[in-house]
Motif scaffolding. Structure first.
Motif, PDB file in Angstrom:
ATOM      1  N   LEU A  23       0.834  -1.190   0.000  1.00 46.61           N
ATOM      2  CA  LEU A  23       0.000   0.000   0.000  1.00 46.61           C
ATOM      3  C   LEU A  23       0.875   1.248   0.000  1.00 46.61           C
ATOM      4  N   GLY A  24       0.711   2.083  -1.011  1.00 47.53           N
ATOM      5  CA  GLY A  24       1.421   3.356  -1.053  1.00 47.53           C
ATOM      6  C   GLY A  24       2.867   3.262  -1.477  1.00 47.53           C
ATOM      7  N   LEU A  25       3.268   2.189  -2.131  1.00 46.59           N
ATOM      8  CA  LEU A  25       4.662   2.098  -2.538  1.00 46.59           C
ATOM      9  C   LEU A  25       5.051   3.250  -3.455  1.00 46.59           C
ATOM     10  N   GLY A  26       4.128   3.655  -4.323  1.00 38.86           N
ATOM     11  CA  GLY A  26       4.451   4.760  -5.206  1.00 38.86           C
ATOM     12  C   GLY A  26       4.747   6.015  -4.421  1.00 38.86           C
ATOM     13  N   ALA A  27       3.934   6.289  -3.406  1.00 41.70           N
ATOM     14  CA  ALA A  27       4.139   7.486  -2.601  1.00 41.70           C
ATOM     15  C   ALA A  27       5.415   7.394  -1.792  1.00 41.70           C
ATOM     16  N   LEU A  28       5.802   6.168  -1.400  1.00 36.87           N
ATOM     17  CA  LEU A  28       7.020   6.003  -0.612  1.00 36.87           C
ATOM     18  C   LEU A  28       8.266   6.209  -1.452  1.00 36.87           C
ATOM     19  N   GLY A  29       8.143   6.150  -2.757  1.00 34.80           N
ATOM     20  CA  GLY A  29       9.316   6.214  -3.614  1.00 34.80           C
ATOM     21  C   GLY A  29       9.843   7.611  -3.797  1.00 34.80           C
ATOM     22  N   ALA A  30      10.065   8.323  -2.706  1.00 36.28           N
ATOM     23  CA  ALA A  30      10.638   9.662  -2.788  1.00 36.28           C
ATOM     24  C   ALA A  30      12.143   9.551  -2.821  1.00 36.28           C
ATOM     25  N   ALA A  31      12.772  10.332  -3.674  1.00 38.65           N
ATOM     26  CA  ALA A  31      14.218  10.245  -3.843  1.00 38.65           C
ATOM     27  C   ALA A  31      14.928  10.655  -2.579  1.00 38.65           C
ATOM     28  N   GLY A  32      15.924   9.851  -2.179  1.00 41.60           N
ATOM     29  CA  GLY A  32      16.749  10.197  -1.033  1.00 41.60           C
ATOM     30  C   GLY A  32      18.044  10.816  -1.507  1.00 41.60           C
ATOM     31  N   SER A 287      18.210   5.681  -5.738  1.00 38.88           N
ATOM     32  CA  SER A 287      17.837   6.874  -4.978  1.00 38.88           C
ATOM     33  C   SER A 287      16.449   6.748  -4.361  1.00 38.88           C
ATOM     34  N   LEU A 288      15.611   5.860  -4.898  1.00 40.60           N
ATOM     35  CA  LEU A 288      14.250   5.682  -4.400  1.00 40.60           C
ATOM     36  C   LEU A 288      14.157   4.688  -3.248  1.00 40.60           C
ATOM     37  N   LEU A 289      15.207   3.942  -3.005  1.00 42.59           N
ATOM     38  CA  LEU A 289      15.136   2.854  -2.032  1.00 42.59           C
ATOM     39  C   LEU A 289      15.450   3.366  -0.628  1.00 42.59           C
ATOM     40  N   THR A 290      14.443   3.985  -0.025  1.00 40.93           N
ATOM     41  CA  THR A 290      14.533   4.479   1.342  1.00 40.93           C
ATOM     42  C   THR A 290      14.203   3.348   2.315  1.00 40.93           C
ATOM     43  N   LEU A 291      14.375   3.621   3.604  1.00 40.13           N
ATOM     44  CA  LEU A 291      14.073   2.610   4.619  1.00 40.13           C
ATOM     45  C   LEU A 291      12.604   2.215   4.577  1.00 40.13           C
ATOM     46  N   ASP A 292      11.695   3.187   4.488  1.00 42.29           N
ATOM     47  CA  ASP A 292      10.268   2.870   4.439  1.00 42.29           C
ATOM     48  C   ASP A 292       9.938   1.983   3.246  1.00 42.29           C
ATOM     49  N   VAL A 293      10.537   2.289   2.110  1.00 40.15           N
ATOM     50  CA  VAL A 293      10.263   1.523   0.894  1.00 40.15           C
ATOM     51  C   VAL A 293      10.720   0.080   1.034  1.00 40.15           C
ATOM     52  N   ILE A 294      11.961  -0.128   1.498  1.00 38.46           N
ATOM     53  CA  ILE A 294      12.475  -1.498   1.557  1.00 38.46           C
ATOM     54  C   ILE A 294      11.747  -2.301   2.624  1.00 38.46           C
ATOM     55  N   GLN A 295      11.343  -1.655   3.720  1.00 34.59           N
ATOM     56  CA  GLN A 295      10.561  -2.365   4.725  1.00 34.59           C
ATOM     57  C   GLN A 295       9.209  -2.784   4.158  1.00 34.59           C
ATOM     58  N   ALA A 296       8.582  -1.909   3.400  1.00 35.91           N
ATOM     59  CA  ALA A 296       7.289  -2.244   2.805  1.00 35.91           C
ATOM     60  C   ALA A 296       7.413  -3.401   1.829  1.00 35.91           C
ATOM     61  N   MET A 297       8.446  -3.394   1.018  1.00 35.80           N
ATOM     62  CA  MET A 297       8.623  -4.484   0.049  1.00 35.80           C
ATOM     63  C   MET A 297       9.021  -5.778   0.742  1.00 35.80           C
ATOM     64  N   ASN A 298       9.848  -5.691   1.781  1.00 37.86           N
ATOM     65  CA  ASN A 298      10.194  -6.890   2.541  1.00 37.86           C
ATOM     66  C   ASN A 298       8.949  -7.541   3.138  1.00 37.86           C
ATOM     67  N   GLU A 299       8.055  -6.705   3.695  1.00 39.76           N
ATOM     68  CA  GLU A 299       6.843  -7.257   4.282  1.00 39.76           C
ATOM     69  C   GLU A 299       5.955  -7.905   3.224  1.00 39.76           C
ATOM     70  N   ALA A 300       5.828  -7.229   2.093  1.00 37.71           N
ATOM     71  CA  ALA A 300       4.971  -7.758   1.042  1.00 37.71           C
ATOM     72  C   ALA A 300       5.422  -9.151   0.620  1.00 37.71           C
ATOM     73  N   SER A 301       6.736  -9.357   0.576  1.00 31.63           N
ATOM     74  CA  SER A 301       7.267 -10.653   0.148  1.00 31.63           C
ATOM     75  C   SER A 301       7.202 -11.691   1.261  1.00 31.63           C
ATOM     76  N   ILE A 314       5.446  -4.114  -9.174  1.00 31.13           N
ATOM     77  CA  ILE A 314       4.529  -3.074  -8.684  1.00 31.13           C
ATOM     78  C   ILE A 314       5.299  -1.800  -8.354  1.00 31.13           C
ATOM     79  N   PHE A 315       6.436  -1.944  -7.677  1.00 34.20           N
ATOM     80  CA  PHE A 315       7.208  -0.767  -7.313  1.00 34.20           C
ATOM     81  C   PHE A 315       7.706  -0.019  -8.548  1.00 34.20           C
ATOM     82  N   LEU A 316       8.260  -0.746  -9.506  1.00 37.19           N
ATOM     83  CA  LEU A 316       8.773  -0.094 -10.716  1.00 37.19           C
ATOM     84  C   LEU A 316       7.662   0.602 -11.481  1.00 37.19           C
ATOM     85  N   ASP A 317       6.516  -0.039 -11.562  1.00 38.80           N
ATOM     86  CA  ASP A 317       5.376   0.540 -12.279  1.00 38.80           C
ATOM     87  C   ASP A 317       4.891   1.784 -11.572  1.00 38.80           C
ATOM     88  N   GLU A 318       4.750   1.720 -10.238  1.00 40.38           N
ATOM     89  CA  GLU A 318       4.247   2.856  -9.479  1.00 40.38           C
ATOM     90  C   GLU A 318       5.185   4.068  -9.551  1.00 40.38           C
TER      91      GLU A 318
END
Length: 322
Positions: A23-32, A287-301, A314-318
């Motif tokens: 949920l919200g992976l696209g929004a989480l993909g803010a550049a670090g 640059s998009l792989l922030t802590l929130d993003v990787i935690q969200a993807m880890n949980e999804a898997s 999903i992440f790449l598309d979003e």
């Protein structure tokens, strides 16, 4: 940097990771912000026409969810640019997968900068920053004819977590604060008792003679600390359980656990045969792989049991990378 014991590498290989879902992976993909020494190619239009006839490339990953997902991100994004990509998962430990890279069995894989220093370079000096760690890892890459691209904003390293009520009661913010609070119980897995970053290393570095040990199998520490069976637990900073539980991660104020950002490693000969769009894509992705993003993807898997390939897609598309 302190030497990582074999137990640390075993834990990293066994890590499954948990998190918040898609949920919200696209929004989480803010550049670090990238580390200043990293490659920072200008972003290109990754949605344009695909080019054909490009050099085949083999991407590798280690044996845990975070690495599977990152490997899928690399592979799917490069395929979208027109490359023929062979993805090899579960290649092995850092030593094994790096040997595969240098021998030409794979061309590209994600690695942790701190692991590079300790495992590949035998570095036993503590680094002062993520940038210093990156710069030293870069020297290894150059010496071994490997190109190292931009580092992720997130890092995945060991940490000590305590319950919030325990932290509040003892006014804990750093690991040094654990001194003088009276006896307390800390858990880690059996292979991580010895070694510079294991239980014994923590006791020696921080002077925690009051920290009693209880060993638990990997994955049981969160249940134990939430039930009050232990007071402190060995965790990884990308464990998404940290977002679901009432835990506080204590600051590693003596930098015992070092810095562990992720970088793409690609052999120079393979890199030379790729178009600029490959490095531009990888830099943008990293640059998009922030802590929130990787935690969200880890949980999804690992928790929601989505295939890492689906999570990556999903992440790449979003984020407009497909």
């Amino acid at each position: 940097m302190a030497v990582l014991g074999q137990g640390h590498l075993n834990r990293r290989q066994a890590l499954t990771g948990l998190g918040r879902g898609l949920l919200g992976l696209g929004a989480l993909g803010a550049a670090g912000a990238p580390l200043s020494g990293c490659t920072s190619s200008q972003q290109s239009d990754l949605t344009g026409p695909k080019k054909k006839g490009k050099r085949p490339i083999t991407v590798g990953s280690k044996g845990f969810a975070e690495s599977w997902i990152t490997g899928e991100l690399y592979a799917q994004g490069l395929r979208n640019l027109g490359y023929t990509v062979d993805l090899k998962t579960n290649v092995g430990s850092s030593d094994i997968i790096n040997t595969a890279l240098l021998s030409g069995q794979i061309d590209l894989y994600p690695e942790y900068t701190g692991v590079m220093l300790v495992t590949f370079m035998g570095e036993d000096k503590l680094m002062d920053s993520a940038q210093e760690t990156f710069d030293l890892a870069q020297t290894w890459a150059e010496d071994n004819h490997v190109t190292m691209l931009r580092a992720t904003p997130f890092e995945n390293k060991n940490a000590v977590a305590v319950r919030k009520d325990f932290a509040d009661r003892h006014n804990l913010q750093t690991m040094s604060d654990l001194r003088g609070i009276g006896d307390f119980t800390y858990s880690t897995y059996p292979d991580n008792v010895t070694g510079a970053q294991g239980y014994e290393g923590i006791v020696d570095t921080y002077g925690l003679k009051n920290m009693k040990l209880k060993t638990l199998s990997i994955g049981l520490n969160y249940q134990a600390i939430e039930r009050g069976e232990i007071d402190a637990a060995d965790v990884f900073t990308t464990d998404p359980q940290l977002l679901r539980s009432d835990l506080v991660v204590l600051d590693d104020d003596k930098l015992l656990f070092g810095f562990q950002n992720v970088v793409p490693l690609i052999r120079d000969d393979a890199f030379a045969e790729l178009d600029d769009d490959a490095s531009e894509f990888l830099d943008q992705l990293q640059s998009l792989l922030t802590l929130d993003v990787i935690q969200a993807m880890n949980e999804a898997s690992a928790i929601n049991r989505l295939d890492p390939a689906n999570v990556a897609e999903i992440f790449l598309d979003e984020n407009g990378l497909m």
